[in-house]
Motif scaffolding. Structure first.
Motif, short mmCIF file in Angstrom:
data_model
loop_
_atom_site.label_atom_id
_atom_site.label_comp_id
_atom_site.label_asym_id
_atom_site.label_seq_id
_atom_site.Cartn_x
_atom_site.Cartn_y
_atom_site.Cartn_z
N GLN A 36 50.99 38.93 40.84
CA GLN A 36 49.87 38.08 41.23
C GLN A 36 49.12 38.67 42.43
O GLN A 36 47.89 38.63 42.48
CB GLN A 36 50.37 36.67 41.54
CG GLN A 36 50.78 35.90 40.29
CD GLN A 36 51.45 34.58 40.60
OE1 GLN A 36 52.14 34.42 41.62
NE2 GLN A 36 51.25 33.59 39.73
N LYS A 40 45.12 39.94 42.52
CA LYS A 40 44.17 39.53 43.54
C LYS A 40 43.57 40.74 44.25
O LYS A 40 42.36 40.78 44.53
CB LYS A 40 44.86 38.61 44.55
CG LYS A 40 45.20 37.23 44.00
CD LYS A 40 45.92 36.38 45.05
CE LYS A 40 46.29 35.02 44.47
NZ LYS A 40 47.06 34.21 45.45
N GLU A 41 44.41 41.72 44.54
CA GLU A 41 43.95 42.92 45.23
C GLU A 41 42.94 43.68 44.37
O GLU A 41 41.92 44.18 44.87
CB GLU A 41 45.15 43.81 45.56
CG GLU A 41 44.81 45.11 46.27
CD GLU A 41 44.32 44.91 47.68
OE1 GLU A 41 43.75 45.87 48.24
OE2 GLU A 41 44.51 43.81 48.24
N ARG A 43 41.04 42.45 41.94
CA ARG A 43 39.81 41.66 41.90
C ARG A 43 38.97 41.90 43.15
O ARG A 43 37.75 42.01 43.08
CB ARG A 43 40.16 40.18 41.80
CG ARG A 43 40.45 39.68 40.41
CD ARG A 43 39.18 39.19 39.75
NE ARG A 43 39.45 38.39 38.57
CZ ARG A 43 38.51 37.84 37.83
NH1 ARG A 43 37.23 38.02 38.15
NH2 ARG A 43 38.79 37.14 36.76
N LYS A 44 39.64 41.97 44.28
CA LYS A 44 38.95 42.13 45.56
C LYS A 44 38.24 43.48 45.64
O LYS A 44 37.15 43.61 46.20
CB LYS A 44 39.95 41.99 46.71
CG LYS A 44 39.34 41.92 48.10
CD LYS A 44 40.43 41.95 49.18
CE LYS A 44 41.44 40.85 48.99
NZ LYS A 44 42.48 40.87 50.05
N GLU A 368 45.20 35.71 34.15
CA GLU A 368 45.73 35.46 35.49
C GLU A 368 46.50 34.14 35.57
O GLU A 368 47.28 33.93 36.49
CB GLU A 368 44.60 35.48 36.51
CG GLU A 368 44.05 36.89 36.72
CD GLU A 368 42.57 36.89 37.06
OE1 GLU A 368 42.25 37.28 38.20
OE2 GLU A 368 41.76 36.53 36.21
#
Length: 554
Positions: A36, A40-41, A43-44, A368
């Motif tokens: 997870q 997120k990383e 996506r960033k 996700e």
């Protein structure tokens, strides 16, 4: 850099090889939390810029193409530079230059690179590569784990094992005063690998398998899997892969391929993709045959119209659950996905009731959210083609949609898992491959009379031009034996009381024949043989004193 002198001071044996243990990503587990965080990383950081890689040089042509997130198609995951004519020319020349030192490198040194890459992926890169596969290719956590982690690791490790076994195969007989031996040379020239979107592991194995055997490779990744394929190259480079051994050349498929196939040094095609494209490539290679230094090796795995046959003696609960998995895991986007099912009429009511009950439990949505079993299809072209098939089925008098048939591309490319029952054994959706090399989430069922089981086996065998995977569900051993024999040529991977998907490296070598490909079996030594050219060496120790033979004496 010049080739260093190598002292061959031992016959080395690679470590014992086992299948990579798979992580479960269960709630509150450490691996779920790490994955997870990786999602997120990623996506960033999006959109991530990806260059071409030629001779170790990162090239940016400025011709930008995009890889979008299929469950959120407004979001660009990666922007990559497309190779042009000058770049491909540079890649070919650089690969041939790198080949001189690479093919001379002792096997243990080549194998070390891929074994190290497997360990790097197992620990350091696991979650990064899984995140790229999930977001970029629409796989849920489990589908990404079995592909981008376990299968690719297994390819790298088992290929080394199989290569070592190949090199050990030597002539068993030597005449007096003679020593016979065989060397397994790489092909003369370079290999061209064309990768699909649906398996990161395939994108890794297509260039790695020939490279392990001393070949150099130009890799063209799928536009829908550029990011994950780039990370695979990142892993191999950290593991010590020399510059130029694998050239990374994303970009327009037709332009790149046309240029490559006109090179006299083109030695082999390693392909996974659609049957239509593979046949065209085969024709193009044939038309260019006069320009090549040698006859190119053509290795391909393409499509399928994979079947489940349900005999009246089958355990229906198992057959249904296996069919749900076989048809709808990864939204059916596997070359081995279950596409057609033949059910005996005596068990049809139970099969249908159980199937609809289980189908209703399928959770659909972005990858996700770990609760989702089922995600998007890969892109708009795929979405549109499936939609046309569903609309056709709605209007077809012999077809009934009993589940699914819904689609929505407002945010992501979502087509609900669709089940069609047909009274026509040659129906369009039971006979035609729906999209490229994959089947997508449309399953068609034909109900046959139980007493016509043997005739139905013949029907299964002749309905499709493909022969990739198939499964038979039965408890009656005579029924199993009959199906085993009747369906011998209907699939390259045949399963009993098990779904048509899920081959594991080292356990079920994978590939099919007929229109499904050359059946060279990824995950076995057979595939590696396609990228070597044997040379026999006979060394004589005793000088002869006369050219004549005893039969010449008077």
């Amino acid at each position: 850099m010049s080739q260093p002198q190598v002292a061959n001071l031992g016959i080395f044996k690679i470590p014992e090889i086992r299948n990579e243990p798979m992580k479960t990503y269960s709630p509150h587990s450490e691996e779920r939390a790490k994955l997870q965080a990786a999602l997120k990383e990623l996506r960033k950081k999006a959109p991530i810029e990806i260059p071409i890689l030629v001779n170790g040089e990162e090239i940016r042509t400025g011709k930008i193409e995009e890889q979008r997130i299929p469950s959120d198609h407004a979001t660009v995951l990666a922007k990559y530079h497309a190779a042009d004519h000058a770049t491909i020319d540079k890649a070919i020349k650089g690969a041939l230059t790198a080949k001189v030192n690479w093919e001379a490198l002792p096997f243990n040194d080549r194998a070390t690179i891929f074994l190290k890459a497997a360990d790097l992926l197992s620990v350091k890169y696991r979650y990064k590569l899984l995140a790229a596969t999930m977001l970029g290719q629409g796989k849920n956590a489990w589908q990404a784990e079995i592909d981008a982690a376990a299968e690719l690791i297994d390819f790298w490790r088992f290929n080394a094992k199989y290569a070592q076994e190949i090199y050990q195969q030597q002539p068993p007989i030597n005449s007096p005063g003679v020593w016979n031996r065989v060397e397994y040379r790489p092909l003369e020239g370079f290999v061209y690998a064309i990768a699909p979107f649906n398996f990161t592991a395939i994108g890794g194995n297509l260039p790695s398998a020939p490279a392990l055997m001393g070949n150099v490779v130009l890799l063209k990744p799928s536009p829908s899997a550029v990011l994950s394929n780039w990370i695979v190259l990142e892993i191999l480079r950290e593991a010590g892969l020399p510059d130029g051994v694998i050239q990374f050349v994303p970009g327009p498929a037709e332009d790149i391929t046309e240029q490559i196939l006109k090179s006299p040094d083109f030695a082999s095609l390693h392909f996974t993709g659609s049957t239509h494209v593979f046949k065209k490539l085969w024709r193009d290679i044939g038309n260019n045959i006069e320009i090549y230094k040698s006859y190119p090796r053509i290795v391909g795995e393409t499509g399928g119209k994979n079947f489940h046959v349900i005999h009246e003696s089958a355990n229906i609960e198992n057959a249904v659950l296996q069919t749900i998995r076989g048809a709808f895991e990864y939204a059916g986007q596997k070359c081995s996905a279950t596409s057609r099912v033949y059910v005996a009429d005596s068990v049809w009511d139970k099969f249908r009731t159980t199937l609809l009950t289980e189908h209703a439990k399928i959770k659909i949505g972005p990858v996700e959210d770990f609760k989702n079993f089922y995600g998007p299809v890969i892109h708009k072209a795929s979405f549109e083609k499936i939609k046309r098939y569903i609309e056709w089925a709605k209007d077809d008098a012999s077809s009934e949609i009993i589940a699914g048939g819904i689609y929505d591309d407002s945010k992501g490319y979502f087509v609900h898992p669709t089940i069609i029952v047909t009274s026509d054994p040659n129906s369009k959706t039971i006979a035609e491959e729906i999209f490229g090399q994959v089947h997508l989430p449309v399953l068609t069922i034909y109900v046959y009379k139980s007493e016509d089981y043997e005739k139905t086996l013949d029907l299964v065998n002749k309905t499709s031009e493909y022969a990739l995977t198939g499964a038979l569900f039965a408890q009656d051993r005579y029924a199993i034996l009959l199906g085993h024999n009747k369906l011998r040529n209907a699939s390259g991977n045949f399963y009993l009381n098990e779904k048509s998907t899920g081959a594991m490296v080292g356990q079920q070598p994978f590939g099919g024949a007929r229109a499904s490909g050359t059946n060279d079996k990824a995950g076995s030594a057979t595939l590696l043989y396609r990228f070597i050219s044997m040379r026999t060496i006979k060394e004589n120790f005793i000088n002869i004193e006369d050219f004549s033979y005893p039969s010449n004496l008077e």
